[in-house]
Scaffold this active site. Sequence first.
Site, PDB file in Angstrom:
ATOM      1  N   HIS A   1      -3.525   4.341  -2.247  1.00 51.51           N
ATOM      2  CA  HIS A   1      -4.505   3.439  -1.613  1.00 51.51           C
ATOM      3  C   HIS A   1      -5.148   4.115  -0.403  1.00 51.51           C
ATOM      4  CE1 HIS A   1      -1.645   0.380  -3.423  1.00 51.51           C
ATOM      5  NE2 HIS A   1      -2.795  -0.049  -3.888  1.00 51.51           N
TER       6      HIS A   1
ATOM      7  N   GLY B   1      -9.555   3.262  -7.689  1.00 45.11           N
ATOM      8  CA  GLY B   1      -8.783   4.389  -8.185  1.00 45.11           C
ATOM      9  C   GLY B   1      -9.067   4.639  -9.657  1.00 45.11           C
TER      10      GLY B   1
ATOM     11  N   LEU C   1       0.818  -1.212   0.000  1.00 46.82           N
ATOM     12  CA  LEU C   1       0.000   0.000   0.000  1.00 46.82           C
ATOM     13  C   LEU C   1       0.855   1.267   0.000  1.00 46.82           C
ATOM     14  CD1 LEU C   1      -2.785  -1.057   2.509  1.00 46.82           C
ATOM     15  CD2 LEU C   1      -2.678  -1.388   0.035  1.00 46.82           C
TER      16      LEU C   1
ATOM     17  N   LYS D   1      -6.744   5.904 -11.623  1.00 43.34           N
ATOM     18  CA  LYS D   1      -5.473   5.807 -12.351  1.00 43.34           C
ATOM     19  C   LYS D   1      -5.533   4.646 -13.349  1.00 43.34           C
ATOM     20  CE  LYS D   1      -1.714   4.509 -10.064  1.00 43.34           C
ATOM     21  NZ  LYS D   1      -0.951   3.452 -10.721  1.00 43.34           N
TER      22      LYS D   1
END
Length: 171
Positions: free
Chosen positions: A38, A148, A34, A150
């Site tokens: 995160h 996320g 992480l 991303k």
Amino acid sequence: MTPHVVHTRAELRAALDAPPRPGRRAVVMTMGALHEGHLALVRAARERADQVVVTIFVNPLQFGPTEDLARYPRDLAADVALLATAGADVVFAPDVDEVYRGEAVVRVSAGRLGERLEGAHRPGHFDGVLTVVLKLLHLVAPDVAVFGQKDAQQLAAVRRMVHDLDVPVEI
Ligand code: PAF
């Protein structure tokens, strides 16, 4: 506060059902190792729910034959220490047998969404992602799942699965 760390389905069920019963439940799915990204997802989950579950599972189904699953970084103690700062209530860190209970014969197909962009050079990757995401959604039974942005292709595939398979969760 240190989150409650569980490893089995039974322990997870007990932790989720433990009083006081929460209102909304959120899940953040991770493969561990992480970092701040995160933790931002965990904080976003915290804003949307009363109980936050983080899953830590390195999913073999999404690794190709030339990708080194064995060398993927794993440090549960460090991950749990970070999650304590971000507001996770429960950490579900199962092993492969606990999740798959043998061979995963039936899998979710990402269809054409899994064949382009990253999927074009990682055959089967998004099928593996969607299969484990669906399983974890069933096991955790959240009201909301936070991903996320991303990894935009993964997010699009998860949204599409939830739509196409009528999974009762907000993404
Ligand atoms: O984005 C990841 O870390 C993984 O693909 C996920 C969603 C946890 C599924 O294994």
